[in-house]
Design an enzyme around this catalytic site. Structure first.
Site, short mmCIF file in Angstrom:
data_model
loop_
_atom_site.label_atom_id
_atom_site.label_comp_id
_atom_site.label_asym_id
_atom_site.label_seq_id
_atom_site.Cartn_x
_atom_site.Cartn_y
_atom_site.Cartn_z
N ASP A 150 0.81 -1.21 0.00
CA ASP A 150 0.00 0.00 0.00
C ASP A 150 0.85 1.27 0.00
OD1 ASP A 150 -2.72 0.39 -0.33
OD2 ASP A 150 -3.02 1.04 1.74
N ASP A 201 -11.64 -6.02 10.68
CA ASP A 201 -11.73 -7.48 10.73
C ASP A 201 -12.96 -7.94 11.51
OD1 ASP A 201 -10.73 -6.42 13.04
OD2 ASP A 201 -8.92 -7.62 13.11
#
Length: 1046
Positions: A322, A749
């Site tokens: 990223d 998550d």
């Protein structure tokens, strides 16, 4: 074994017998078939189990002379008696000579062909000798050359069947393997679980009685102290209830890797070549900053992935960078080159673990259980190669810097030459030379990602999308190696490595890139175009495969009966490099071995960010094929629902129509405008189905459906993959809302797993004998608290969002809802915990206590609550397998984290909800401390943070209060020792929980930082001034214990 007309038909071959309904049985003297046994090992339990919950088996009891079926009277009159199933050779020859003669009807002749020539008198004498133990079976077997029973170690070499004319039992009938489940649910022993549940109920009753007694018996001398303590105790009881209720049904699970191999990797009529029929798996690794996540650590993780024990052509690995750093890109290229020798070496010698750094640093003897004579030579050569590989990785920053300097100097020279040409060969002294210092790749082109000197289109938040296939799609057939010129012999070893791709999504100013969740969704789309593995395994860059069979372990659950309802398999997180005492509870075993194992007995464990294998179809936001709705009080009323209403009404099996035939699958505004991506959804759903090899398997696929080789990648496919990772692709779609990883929380998550459970999916907790994955955890106190702060802030965000379990659907079980509710509520316990930690100091300052006095009732309740908590902890340690020391460390860090990180998380969460102030977090650095010779050097680093203020204040205030309370009681005329003892015990309880925090502040050799002395002095002066202003000394109070008057 007679030939009577009323006997059941004889089994002739495995082909004439349905494999699911086979019943092996013993024929009695009357001709009936009696079932003898069941296979109790088959675990067919489940909410959607069929009526055939067992497969029946029996063992044939062939009629040897001591086990003879009775015969008809006509046969006895002919002088013949009982028959053996396997005729004696001499008798067989005699019977063959009599085939043409009469001797009765067809039934009689058929029986004669199967009868022995033993007369009735001999038979009776045999039976008599058998009953008196005089019959010698071994002598009979030897003299007659007979076989005693089917399943004997001896098989007749010249016959493939038993009985005349190939009629009767065949050898193949008993070689067929029965259907076997791939997993088994192992319940916790009732001797542990029943007392555990009973103690939970008893403690609930005791807590209710205690709180009722506390409310009814206030301390009128210190109502404020009593009020604070009662409110805190009520909240603690509520918080404990939320934590303990989901633990009432813990279970264990086991897998059968041999059965998985037999079903998917062995030759069969549907798979003659024995190719693997397992589905594909795409493995995601995420990284963002090579400075805080060293490329060498990431490279070792990639090497462990490329060496997994799974069909090579069905594994694809993706790394999401990223940050778009060229250092990460070139490190991955070096890793792929090293994998060409490392992976075959691991396969040849069965190396575990397949992370080279972890393998070469193991303490035990590396030659244990190694049998190849060239292992030592190969290992020595590979160790030298790995050392050179590490040097190349560590030297990459310097190589890139020199390369950039060289190419940039060349560009400067070109610019100067152009200026000279424009000015007649003369370089004006005042002419500026405008050359951007670019970052260059090895082939002499500009790096499209982030440059060392960031500029427009080349910074962390502004760069083009990058997708590079570093390792191509492997050949469908194995490529067998030979003797390498360097000396490694890979003869007979498959030298292929899985496909590996580097991905860096496009980033532009003005777009919300949604941090890690956005990067994961970009990889989901790119992988769907390139490989479309029906299952996705995501790992952090520092979590590597410790068990090369981990994917197969997880696949057992996905491919087992009922596996089509499983959305993900969560593996426990295990950590390395943690100090032996685990000062800050970094192993977190109470959560991973206790809470998560208990949730597996409900609707499944939560998703915890790494070490999780997803069903791709579930990530796309679809509902499961079947689910249960829970209504009524505590969800006791269960209603089974088939997702496809059309199929449910017409009673059509799920196999006949794909799940993606639902209307919602075709919405382009849901997945974006890529037709190649939407076309891949139906394929991924079908390939993820379990094998339809049993009548009870719902929504299965036919065997052999995944034997087709993968097509090679072409330019249009790669171009489409680059298009779906562009920053504009998610506009006006449901990515991050209902599809993929969910946006809007730093703990994406937990939210992603909650959404799946809320749709009716269930998850599985897979604890393997050998740890599936291992990673690193921050052992420094500051880093650990910041990690906990991030988790707690995400929980606060969940509580104030629509992902709060209060708003869950009816498909979420009641206790599963309680567990998710606890996730959003637990940070708020910090407010009451901080107040409760200051109560002993306030008691010592004021000379009062939370109760009127230490009477018998209070002490009795306190004793009963403590005994119940101790017994519950012991039983929880028993069924979860954790150690008492780990449980105590968890309790200590609960107080440390609750009084620091959790409190700040609540404040930050409230600021975000009320004022709209966004929260940003930085990556935790994984670099070691300054002392490279000490593995735990980072443990002793003291990095001051504002999170230290509240725990340090609690410690200092309690220490000052202990000194002042003791001195005042000792020098008072009428000392009140009972109140002092209660407050002192209370204060020591707080300080014992804060001991790891105090030890962390002292550093390596107990050297207290100067900030601690400064803070202690400030607090001491502040407390003294407050005391003097609130309760100034007077003559009336000089002879008695002081009281706090506000």
């Amino acid at each position: 074994m007679t030939g009577s007309s009323n006997s059941p038909p004889k089994s002739s071959s495995s082909g004439g017998r349905p494999p699911q309904s086979v019943k092996f049985s013993r024929r009695t003297s009357s001709g009936r078939i009696v079932n003898l046994s069941r296979d109790d090992d088959a675990d067919l339990s489940g909410e959607f189990a069929g009526q055939n919950d067992y497969i029946n088996y029996t063992v044939m009891m062939p009629p040897t002379p001591d086990n003879q079926p009775e015969t008809s009277d006509s046969n006895k009159q002919d002088g013949t008696s009982g028959t053996t199933r396997f005729a004696l050779e001499s008798q067989q020859h005699g019977m063959k000579g009599d085939r043409g003669g009469g001797g009765g009807g067809g039934g009689g002749s058929k029986m004669e062909r199967r009868m022995s020539v033993l007369n009735s008198q001999t038979n009776r004498s045999m039976l008599l000798r058998t009953q008196t133990q005089d019959f010698d079976h071994n002598k009979w077997l030897f003299e007659t050359k007979a076989t005693y029973g089917i399943g004997n170690a001896f098989w007749q070499e010249d016959e493939n069947s038993y009985g005349e004319d190939n009629i009767g039992m065949r050898k193949s009938d008993f070689m067929d393997k029965p259907w076997k489940p791939l997993t088994r649910k192992v319940k916790v022993s009732g001797a542990i679980l029943s007392p555990y549940r009973m103690l939970v109920f008893i403690r609930i009753v005791i807590l209710a009685l205690f709180l009722s007694w506390r409310i009814q018996n206030p301390n009128y001398d210190a109502m404020w102290l009593w009020g604070i303590s009662v409110v805190c105790e009520i909240w603690f009881a509520f918080s404990w209830l939320l934590d303990i209720l989901p633990k009432l049904n813990p279970i264990n699970r086991s897998t059968d890797l041999a059965a998985l191999h037999d079903k998917f990797d062995t030759p069969s009529p549907s798979n003659p070549t024995g190719r693997s029929d397992l589905p594909g798996v795409d493995i995601f690794v995420s990284t963002a900053d090579p400075d805080k996540e060293p490329p060498l650590v990431t490279a070792n993780t990639i090497l462990s992935i490329l060496g997994v024990e799974y069909p090579i052509e069905k594994i694809s690995c993706y790394i999401s960078d990223d940050g778009g750093a060229i250092l990460t890109f070139e490190a991955m290229a070096e890793a792929v080159k090293f994998a060409e020798v490392w992976v075959p070496f691991c396969r040849k010698h069965n190396i575990e673990p397949r992370n080279p750094d972890a393998y070469f640093n193991i303490k035990k003897d590396p030659t244990k259980n190694k049998k190849r004579p060239d292992f030592v030579k190969d290992r020595r050569w590979m160790k030298r190669e790995y050392d050179e590989f590490k040097v190349r990785i560590n030297g990459l920053p310097e190589v890139i810097r020199k390369r950039n300097k060289m190419y940039n100097s060349r560009e400067v020279k070109k610019e100067k030459q152009m200026i000279k040409e424009k000015n007649g060969g003369v370089l004006p002294p005042d002419e500026p030379i405008n050359v951007t210092e670019a970052t260059w790749m090895a082939d002499g082109t500009h790096w499209p990602g982030t440059w060392h000197n960031p500029t427009a289109d080349h910074s962390k938040g502004d760069h083009a999308g990058i997708l590079q296939i570093l390792s191509k799609v492997p050949e469908h057939d194995p490529i067998i190696g030979d003797t390498d010129e360097n000396g490694l012999d890979f003869t007979g070893i498959d030298i292929r490595i899985p496909m590996f791709a580097y991905v860096s999504r496009e980033k532009r100013p003005g777009f919300d890139h949604n941090k890690k969740a956005g990067a994961m969704n970009a990889m989901v789309r790119a992988s769907a175009i390139l490989s479309n593995g029906p299952f996705i395994l995501n790992l952090d860059c520092d979590h590597y495969f410790y068990n090369s069979l981990a994917i197969r372990e997880g696949m057992c659950f996905m491919m087992d009966r009922g596996g089509d309802r499983v959305c993900y398999i969560q593996f426990p997180q295990r950590f390395e490099g943690i100090d032996p005492s685990d000062r800050y509870a970094n192993h977190n075993t109470v959560f991973f071995d206790g809470n998560m194992r208990a949730l597996d007995g409900l609707q499944g464990p939560m998703y915890v960010g790494t070490g999780c294998m997803f069903r791709r179809y579930a990530l796309y936001g679809f509902e499961p094929p079947r689910f249960i709705e829970h209504t009524g009080v505590f969800g006791r009323v269960k209603t089974k629902v088939n997702r496809n209403a059309l199929q449910a009404r017409s009673h059509i099996d799920d196999d006949t129509e794909p799940l993606t035939s639902d209307v919602e699958a075709g919405y382009p505004q849901k997945f974006g405008n890529s037709t190649m991506f939407t076309d891949s959804i139906a394929v991924a759903e079908f390939q993820a189905r379990p094998l339809a090899d049993h009548s009870s398997v719902k929504n299965g696929r036919p065997p052999g459906a995944l034997l087709v080789p993968r097509p090679p990648l072409d330019a249009p496919t790669v171009a489409e993959a680059i298009a779906v990772i562009s920053c504009w692709y998610e506009d006006k779609t449901e990515w991050g809302d209902r599809v993929g990883w969910i946006y809007g929380s730093v703990t994406e998550d937990v939210v992603t797993g909650y959404r799946m459970h809320n749709r009716g999916w269930r998850s599985i907790y897979c604890i393997t004998k050998r740890d599936a994955f291992r990673g690193t955890a921050p052992i420094n106190l500051t880093d650990r608290l910041h990690q906990v702060l991030r988790w707690a802030t995400g929980s606060v965000e969940i509580y104030f969002s629509r992902n709060n379990a209060f708003f869950a659907s009816r498909r979420l079980k009641f206790l599963q809802r309680v567990a998710y509710l606890n996730v959003g509520i637990y940070p708020f316990t910090s407010v009451f915990l901080v107040m409760y930690c200051f109560l002993p100091a306030l008691s010592l300052f004021s000379g009062q206590f939370i109760v009127q006095g230490l009477n018998v009732a209070f002490l009795t309740y306190l004793l009963l609550i403590t005994i119940c908590l101790t017994l519950l902890s012991l039983l929880e340690v028993k069924w979860s397998g954790i150690a008492l020391e780990e449980w105590w460390r968890n309790e200590q860090f609960w107080v440390i984290g609750g009084s620091s990180a959790h409190l700040v998380a609540v404040i930050q969460g409230l600021l975000k909800v009320i004022a709209g102030i966004e929260i940003s977090f930085t990556l935790t650095s994984k670099s070691a401390g300054d002392d490279e010779d000490d593995e735990y050097a980072d443990l002793y680093l003291v990095k001051w943070t504002s999170l230290f203020i509240m725990p340090l204040t609690i410690i200092i205030v309690n220490l000052i209060a202990l000194v002042m309370g003791c001195l005042r009681t000792v020098y008072s005329v009428i000392p009140q020792w009972n109140k002092l003892l209660g407050s002192v015990f209370f204060s020591f309880w707080v300080l014992s929980h804060m001991y790891p925090f105090a030890k962390g502040l002292m550093g390596r050799r107990g050297r207290v930082p100067a900030i601690v002395y400064v803070w202690s002095g400030i607090l001491s002066i502040t407390i003294a001034l407050l005391w003097i202003s609130i309760d100034p000394p007077t003559e009336s109070s000089s002879g008695m214990s002081g009281t706090l008057d506000i």
